[in-house]
Design a protein around this motif. Structure first.
Motif, PDB file in Angstrom:
ATOM      1  N   THR A  42       1.196  -1.560  -0.032  1.00  0.00           N
ATOM      2  CA  THR A  42      -0.074  -0.128   0.011  1.00  0.00           C
ATOM      3  C   THR A  42       0.388   1.376  -0.086  1.00  0.00           C
ATOM      4  OG1 THR A  42       0.079  -0.096   3.078  1.00  0.00           O
ATOM      5  CG2 THR A  42      -2.015  -1.088   1.447  1.00  0.00           C
ATOM      6  N   SER A  43       0.247   2.497  -0.689  1.00  0.00           N
ATOM      7  CA  SER A  43       0.899   3.351  -0.280  1.00  0.00           C
ATOM      8  C   SER A  43       1.264   3.494   1.013  1.00  0.00           C
ATOM      9  CB  SER A  43       0.362   5.020  -1.098  1.00  0.00           C
ATOM     10  OG  SER A  43       0.036   4.799  -2.366  1.00  0.00           O
ATOM     11  N   ALA A  44       1.047   3.806   1.917  1.00  0.00           N
ATOM     12  CA  ALA A  44       1.000   4.280   3.504  1.00  0.00           C
ATOM     13  C   ALA A  44       2.208   3.119   3.772  1.00  0.00           C
ATOM     14  CB  ALA A  44      -0.313   3.712   4.302  1.00  0.00           C
ATOM     15  N   ALA A  45       2.507   2.179   3.501  1.00  0.00           N
ATOM     16  CA  ALA A  45       3.217   1.002   3.796  1.00  0.00           C
ATOM     17  C   ALA A  45       4.610   1.692   3.082  1.00  0.00           C
ATOM     18  CB  ALA A  45       2.686  -0.163   3.664  1.00  0.00           C
ATOM     19  N   VAL A  46       4.852   1.652   1.547  1.00  0.00           N
ATOM     20  CA  VAL A  46       5.881   1.917   1.653  1.00  0.00           C
ATOM     21  C   VAL A  46       6.820   3.336   1.796  1.00  0.00           C
ATOM     22  CG1 VAL A  46       6.504   3.317  -1.251  1.00  0.00           C
ATOM     23  CG2 VAL A  46       5.450   1.165  -1.235  1.00  0.00           C
ATOM     24  N   ALA A  47       5.459   3.992   2.709  1.00  0.00           N
ATOM     25  CA  ALA A  47       5.781   5.614   2.834  1.00  0.00           C
ATOM     26  C   ALA A  47       6.559   5.669   4.585  1.00  0.00           C
ATOM     27  CB  ALA A  47       5.185   6.602   3.304  1.00  0.00           C
ATOM     28  N   GLY A  48       5.850   4.035   4.817  1.00  0.00           N
ATOM     29  CA  GLY A  48       7.010   3.986   6.696  1.00  0.00           C
ATOM     30  C   GLY A  48       8.097   3.587   6.172  1.00  0.00           C
ATOM     31  N   LEU A  49       8.140   3.074   4.595  1.00  0.00           N
ATOM     32  CA  LEU A  49       9.669   2.719   4.231  1.00  0.00           C
ATOM     33  C   LEU A  49      11.195   3.556   4.669  1.00  0.00           C
ATOM     34  CD1 LEU A  49       9.456  -0.554   1.607  1.00  0.00           C
ATOM     35  CD2 LEU A  49      10.021  -0.669   4.576  1.00  0.00           C
ATOM     36  N   TYR A  50      10.236   5.128   4.199  1.00  0.00           N
ATOM     37  CA  TYR A  50      11.241   5.916   4.051  1.00  0.00           C
ATOM     38  C   TYR A  50      10.617   6.998   5.429  1.00  0.00           C
ATOM     39  CZ  TYR A  50      10.847   4.480  -0.842  1.00  0.00           C
ATOM     40  OH  TYR A  50      11.200   4.114  -2.240  1.00  0.00           O
ATOM     41  N   ALA A  51      10.056   6.499   6.358  1.00  0.00           N
ATOM     42  CA  ALA A  51       9.602   7.276   7.062  1.00  0.00           C
ATOM     43  C   ALA A  51      10.616   8.463   8.056  1.00  0.00           C
ATOM     44  CB  ALA A  51       9.230   6.237   8.256  1.00  0.00           C
ATOM     45  N   ASP A  52      12.562   7.299   7.896  1.00  0.00           N
ATOM     46  CA  ASP A  52      12.998   8.478   8.934  1.00  0.00           C
ATOM     47  C   ASP A  52      13.808   9.556   8.288  1.00  0.00           C
ATOM     48  OD1 ASP A  52      13.933   6.585   7.230  1.00  0.00           O
ATOM     49  OD2 ASP A  52      16.254   5.837   8.202  1.00  0.00           O
ATOM     50  N   PHE A  53      13.301   9.480   6.614  1.00  0.00           N
ATOM     51  CA  PHE A  53      13.754  10.893   6.592  1.00  0.00           C
ATOM     52  C   PHE A  53      13.199  11.100   5.389  1.00  0.00           C
ATOM     53  CE2 PHE A  53      14.499   7.398   3.603  1.00  0.00           C
ATOM     54  CZ  PHE A  53      14.039   7.360   2.625  1.00  0.00           C
ATOM     55  N   LEU A  54      11.580  11.500   4.880  1.00  0.00           N
ATOM     56  CA  LEU A  54      10.721  11.399   4.446  1.00  0.00           C
ATOM     57  C   LEU A  54       9.737  12.758   5.171  1.00  0.00           C
ATOM     58  CD1 LEU A  54       9.472  10.243   1.204  1.00  0.00           C
ATOM     59  CD2 LEU A  54       7.533   9.727   2.482  1.00  0.00           C
ATOM     60  N   ASP A  55       9.254  13.872   4.264  1.00  0.00           N
ATOM     61  CA  ASP A  55       8.889  15.328   4.780  1.00  0.00           C
ATOM     62  C   ASP A  55       7.418  14.826   4.097  1.00  0.00           C
ATOM     63  OD1 ASP A  55      10.951  16.449   5.883  1.00  0.00           O
ATOM     64  OD2 ASP A  55      12.203  16.592   4.090  1.00  0.00           O
ATOM     65  N   ALA A  56       6.841  14.422   2.751  1.00  0.00           N
ATOM     66  CA  ALA A  56       6.301  14.723   2.269  1.00  0.00           C
ATOM     67  C   ALA A  56       5.450  14.170   1.523  1.00  0.00           C
ATOM     68  CB  ALA A  56       5.683  16.170   1.558  1.00  0.00           C
ATOM     69  N   TRP A  57       4.171  13.507   1.193  1.00  0.00           N
ATOM     70  CA  TRP A  57       4.194  11.939   0.135  1.00  0.00           C
ATOM     71  C   TRP A  57       3.420  12.560  -0.710  1.00  0.00           C
ATOM     72  CZ3 TRP A  57       6.995   7.845  -1.229  1.00  0.00           C
ATOM     73  CH2 TRP A  57       6.136   7.124  -1.479  1.00  0.00           C
TER      74      TRP A  57
END
Lengths: 385, 385
Positions: free
Chosen positions: B321-336
């Motif tokens: 899911t889109s949310a789970a993918v964002a979770g893979l980048y959670a430590d540096f992602l500012d916006a999705w």
């Protein structure tokens, strides 16, 4: 001397076949070895006739070994196969020792022009008009390479031809020897079925370089001189880089020592045959072989039918005549086939049996006739010994 | 933090230009360096707005750095360039950090599928229908390779495409690094003129392998799993051979640290972005950069638009899911950035600024709109800091 081989098979099949040798066959081979012994040396030379006849009667193959360069050698060999296919004296095995001095690495790929010309010509894939390269060729890859600014831009590499260099380079990179690679390439071109075995003269990478006769002498790769400069730049000398550590490829020296006939096709005497003769052991094997060595002049009326043999001869200080070329082979040549144009001069000056025959390989049939004449000379020598 | 580069030039031109730097320019650069210092760190984040405006006013280029895999990344980047070309806020320099885990040696030639897809797509040479490979392609060389019995036979290599691999292999063989080779290839495709710099993630040869979930686990090259097995064989895990000794290629870490914006195109989160993140230093640089990091979801309604991102996610135990993918980048992602289809679920679950935008890159314009939305998100983050 007359040795008769039991036919040859490409490596893989040979290995498979070898595993199947039965005790009966081993005993049979013993007999054959005895016959070879009987047939060797001076006595063998004298007794050659009956032994060859015996080989033929037994169905053993006559062993023909040829040295060869590129276009001239390949067309001669195709003519030879054409001629042999029409004879009724049993199978004939042809071993070709190919020049690798022309080899060059282009775009990181190992190119063996002479070996490829032989493969393509015998395999029916050659561009007949130009005598080298592939029929129905295109140049899409090379156009892209040039768009990337890759060099050199003076050596034409067709798409189909490139595949040969890619696969050769791949296999060499995997640790195969050039001999092994060449045997695999030859399978695709059907050489085993034709009972032709193509051996590179050496597995050691060697390259013919040309030292140009300029104020500041510099060396260029043979291909650059031949292709880009059209062999027009004056030559000081030819140097074969790597030859000092070269070793004859497996089978090369045996193919000369154990041949029934050795042929020199009308290849360039300096940069094709001459390079092969420089491989350690080759010249000695030719001097020592009991087989008649018959050469075909690459010159007609003092000019090469194609290529730049005259320029090469001039470069090494040899007169560009059929007689002078025979002189380069004087220490091992038994007979020399010249064109009728050269018969008067050449035949008188050559201290070997000579014979004239039209030497223009204008067709497969014409090349076959020349090959047949060369074999005829060899057979007459053998019979007279 | 807001840093502003002074534009970039390919290596050769860069070196020539560097030699011409005058004292006046050096003094000017001193000022620029001071501004960079002012703009770094938490203070810089807060002061980003005015500094970026100042850069634009001075005509300095905004620096955008993107990580990218193959088709999805390349189409996003083409859209980004399309979008930037239509803006009036001065030049923008794009640095692309390309995945090299897909790289494979085929027929002895080094193939870099993701880098090539980016080059061909940005350079106008790509086969638009399939998204990779060259338009107007033919396969004469590969047919010959197969005729020789060369392997493998499951990876399509067109003639035009092969030229890229030949010249790359030639240059690598001459001792150039993959970075240097890629810069030379990029010149032919006009990337410098587009102010796009393509960097391989590392010059160290690395290859993603797939350990298959079979009774007797065995590993195959990622390409074999992706192309031959169509990503259908169950995966135990992905292993990146060579990554333990990999070093980020020159410029990679600086491009992340000194960027004004970092973008994650909708590339495969596991075998493209995920592999790049595994290069030592890359993840730390992303965590530490002052630039907003904006990602574009590769999934629409839980399915990849193309490729097998869902299979890859499942293989590593992550919900597709889109949310789970964002979770893979959670430590540096500012916006999705997610598709409206995923807005309800994804935006609520992602703990970063999120925004929904139609994410189907059905045309250059559509991809441009997505890239513009991603940049808009970055700008709003920057302004709000």
């Amino acid at each position: 001397m007359t040795s008769c081989g039991r036919g040859y098979a490409p490596m893989a099949r040979y290995r498979a076949a070898a595993a199947e040798i039965s005790a009966a066959t081993a005993a049979f081979r013993g007999t054959w070895a005895d016959m070879r012994h009987v047939g060797s040396g001076a006595a063998g030379r004298r007794n050659g006739g009956w032994l060859w006849a015996a080989c033929t009667w037994l169905g053993w193959a006559m062993r023909i070994t040829a040295l060869a360069g590129g276009v001239g050698g390949a067309r001669f060999l195709r003519g030879l196969r054409h001629h042999l296919d029409r004879r009724d004296d049993g199978p004939h095995d042809v071993t070709v020792i190919g020049n690798t001095g022309d080899d060059i690495t282009l775009f990181g790929l190992r190119v063996c022009p002479d070996l490829d010309t032989i493969l393509y010509t015998l395999g029916g894939g050659v561009h007949d008009g130009q005598g080298w390269g592939r029929a129905d060729e295109s140049h899409r890859v090379q156009e892209e390479l040039l768009a990337y600014g890759a060099t050199p831009d003076w050596f034409a590499l067709g798409d189909l031809d490139l595949a040969t260099h890619i696969v050769r380079s791949q296999w060499l990179g995997q640790g195969m020897s050039l001999s092994e690679v060449t045997a695999l390439l030859a399978q695709r071109w059907g050489l085993p079925e034709q009972r032709v075995r193509l051996l590179p003269m050496t597995d050691t990478p060697v390259e013919t370089h040309v030292v140009l006769a300029e104020e500041e002498p510099r060396a260029v790769h043979f291909q650059e001189w031949w292709v880009r400069m059209q062999a027009a730049a004056p030559v000081e000398r030819f140097v074969v880089a790597g030859m000092d550590r070269a070793v004859a490829a497996p089978g090369v020296l045996d193919a000369l020592r154990e041949a029934d006939v050795v042929l020199l096709p009308p290849s360039n005497p300096v940069v094709s045959i001459g390079i092969i003769l420089g491989v350690p052991g080759v010249r000695d094997a030719l001097r020592g072989t009991a087989a008649p060595v018959v050469g075909v002049s690459p010159l007609i009326g003092g000019r090469p039918v194609r290529g730049h043999a005259d320029a090469c001869l001039t470069a090494i200080g040899v007169e560009p005549t059929s007689a002078a070329v025979a002189g380069l082979y004087a220490d091992f040549l038994d007979a020399w086939l010249v064109d009728p144009t050269d018969a008067d001069v050449a035949v008188q000056r050559v201290r070997v049996e000579a014979h004239s025959e039209p030497l223009l390989m204008s067709s497969v049939e014409a090349a076959g006739a020349i090959a047949g004449a060369a074999l005829g000379l060899a057979e007459s020598i053998r019979t007279s010994r």
